[in-house]
Scaffold this active site. Sequence first.
Site, short mmCIF file in Angstrom:
data_model
loop_
_atom_site.label_atom_id
_atom_site.label_comp_id
_atom_site.label_asym_id
_atom_site.label_seq_id
_atom_site.Cartn_x
_atom_site.Cartn_y
_atom_site.Cartn_z
N ASN A 118 0.91 -1.11 0.20
CA ASN A 118 -0.07 -0.04 0.03
C ASN A 118 0.88 1.25 0.05
O ASN A 118 0.43 2.61 -0.59
CB ASN A 118 -1.26 -0.04 1.09
CG ASN A 118 -2.66 -0.74 0.96
OD1 ASN A 118 -2.94 -0.44 0.65
ND2 ASN A 118 -2.16 -2.15 1.57
N MET A 149 -0.09 -3.20 11.94
CA MET A 149 -0.01 -4.52 13.01
C MET A 149 -0.76 -3.71 14.32
O MET A 149 -0.71 -5.09 15.03
CB MET A 149 -0.06 -5.33 12.26
CG MET A 149 -0.02 -5.53 10.91
SD MET A 149 -1.70 -5.65 10.29
CE MET A 149 -2.16 -6.97 9.46
N ILE A 178 -2.43 -1.55 17.21
CA ILE A 178 -3.70 -0.80 17.77
C ILE A 178 -2.91 0.11 18.76
O ILE A 178 -2.48 -0.04 19.68
CB ILE A 178 -4.42 -1.67 18.47
CG1 ILE A 178 -4.63 -3.19 18.33
CG2 ILE A 178 -5.92 -0.37 19.09
CD1 ILE A 178 -6.20 -3.19 17.06
N ASN A 190 -6.53 5.22 8.13
CA ASN A 190 -6.28 3.27 7.77
C ASN A 190 -7.21 2.56 6.74
O ASN A 190 -8.33 3.23 6.56
CB ASN A 190 -7.25 2.35 9.37
CG ASN A 190 -6.27 1.32 9.48
OD1 ASN A 190 -5.10 0.69 8.99
ND2 ASN A 190 -7.46 0.56 9.86
N HIS A 220 -8.00 -1.52 5.75
CA HIS A 220 -8.53 -2.15 6.38
C HIS A 220 -8.92 -3.38 5.11
O HIS A 220 -10.17 -2.61 4.29
CB HIS A 220 -9.76 -1.70 7.74
CG HIS A 220 -9.72 -3.09 8.31
ND1 HIS A 220 -9.20 -4.38 8.95
CD2 HIS A 220 -11.39 -3.80 7.90
CE1 HIS A 220 -9.50 -5.20 9.53
NE2 HIS A 220 -10.94 -5.44 8.75
N ASP A 243 -10.72 6.43 15.31
CA ASP A 243 -11.14 6.66 15.84
C ASP A 243 -10.30 5.84 17.45
O ASP A 243 -9.70 4.99 16.93
CB ASP A 243 -12.23 7.69 16.24
CG ASP A 243 -13.50 5.78 16.72
OD1 ASP A 243 -12.85 4.58 16.27
OD2 ASP A 243 -15.11 5.78 15.85
N GLU A 244 -10.88 6.28 18.56
CA GLU A 244 -10.26 5.41 18.83
C GLU A 244 -10.66 3.71 19.84
O GLU A 244 -10.48 2.58 20.50
CB GLU A 244 -10.43 5.58 20.39
CG GLU A 244 -9.88 7.17 21.17
CD GLU A 244 -9.69 7.81 22.38
OE1 GLU A 244 -9.57 6.62 23.28
OE2 GLU A 244 -9.24 9.21 22.20
N ASP A 248 -11.05 0.23 14.78
CA ASP A 248 -11.30 -0.14 13.01
C ASP A 248 -13.29 0.53 13.24
O ASP A 248 -14.24 -0.46 11.97
CB ASP A 248 -11.64 -1.80 12.43
CG ASP A 248 -10.74 -2.31 12.53
OD1 ASP A 248 -9.28 -1.75 11.48
OD2 ASP A 248 -9.92 -3.47 12.55
C1 GAR Z 1 -4.28 -5.10 3.48
O1 GAR Z 1 -3.90 -6.23 3.29
C2 GAR Z 1 -4.19 -4.10 4.63
O2 GAR Z 1 -5.65 -4.24 4.72
C3 GAR Z 1 -3.84 -5.20 5.94
O3 GAR Z 1 -2.33 -5.54 5.91
C4 GAR Z 1 -2.21 -5.29 4.75
C5 GAR Z 1 -0.86 -4.15 4.48
O4 GAR Z 1 -0.55 -4.94 3.13
N1 GAR Z 1 -4.08 -4.03 6.80
C6 GAR Z 1 -4.63 -4.85 8.18
O5 GAR Z 1 -5.29 -6.06 8.44
C7 GAR Z 1 -4.70 -3.69 9.59
N2 GAR Z 1 -5.43 -4.24 10.33
P1 GAR Z 1 0.88 -4.05 3.15
O6 GAR Z 1 2.00 -4.42 3.99
O7 GAR Z 1 0.87 -4.65 1.73
O8 GAR Z 1 0.57 -3.24 2.54
#
Ligand code: GAR
Length: 202
Positions: free
Chosen positions: A15, A91, A93, A108, A110, A142-143, A146
């Site tokens: 990302n 990853m 919180i 964020n 998700h 927010d707090e 997700d």
């Molecule tokens: C992505 O799928 C993102 O949406 C997820 O981790 C992956 C990171 O991929 N995020 C979560 O699950 C957050 N709770 P990347 O490091 O290749 O961007």
Amino acid sequence: MRKKIGVIVSGRGSNLQSIIDHIAEGKLDVDVAVVVSDHKDAFALERAAKAGIPAAVVERKGCRDKEEFEDKIDAALRNAGAELVVLAGFMRILTGHFISRWEHKIVNIHPALLPSFKGLDAQGQAVDYGVKVAGCTVHFVDEGTDTGPIILQKVVPVMDDDTEETLAERILVEEHKALPEAIRLWSEGRLSIKGRKVYIAR
Ligand code: GAR
């Protein structure tokens, strides 16, 4: 003046790469002022280096407690002049200690259609539940976990023979469009938040 964003990552950084590519292609008019990683070995750090973006590593284990960990991340972002914090595969919180200092300034991505499948392994949760559509959500943080106001969502079909991996791959393609799009809307000053709702000015 181009607005500055800080991106927080934990791992692969695809990302982050999508943000970098959108900027390079002139489709996103912001600067990534800093990348902050909570893992020194994250591949995202190599992507940042290749793009000439300054990076900071803040590992939880090197900190006395969660507050110190968050203070260090906060300092790295502020020193770089970040105006928006982007969680791109981060990853952990974040607690109110951090979030209250960046109200409506943290987004964020998700990998699920919130409010379904919050937390870890969202794509696996979707496959196990048997939903027919899945997708991704970009939201203000927010707090809760997700739970913040939703900026945009993108939908993909779920196939009968999908595994967590194949679904995650299909969703990721949409993530790579959704996150830069949300950042662009923010950079153009088009997002306003009223209660739970995010309004996008046309
Ligand atoms: C992505 O799928 C993102 O949406 C997820 O981790 C992956 C990171 O991929 N995020 C979560 O699950 C957050 N709770 P990347 O490091 O290749 O961007």
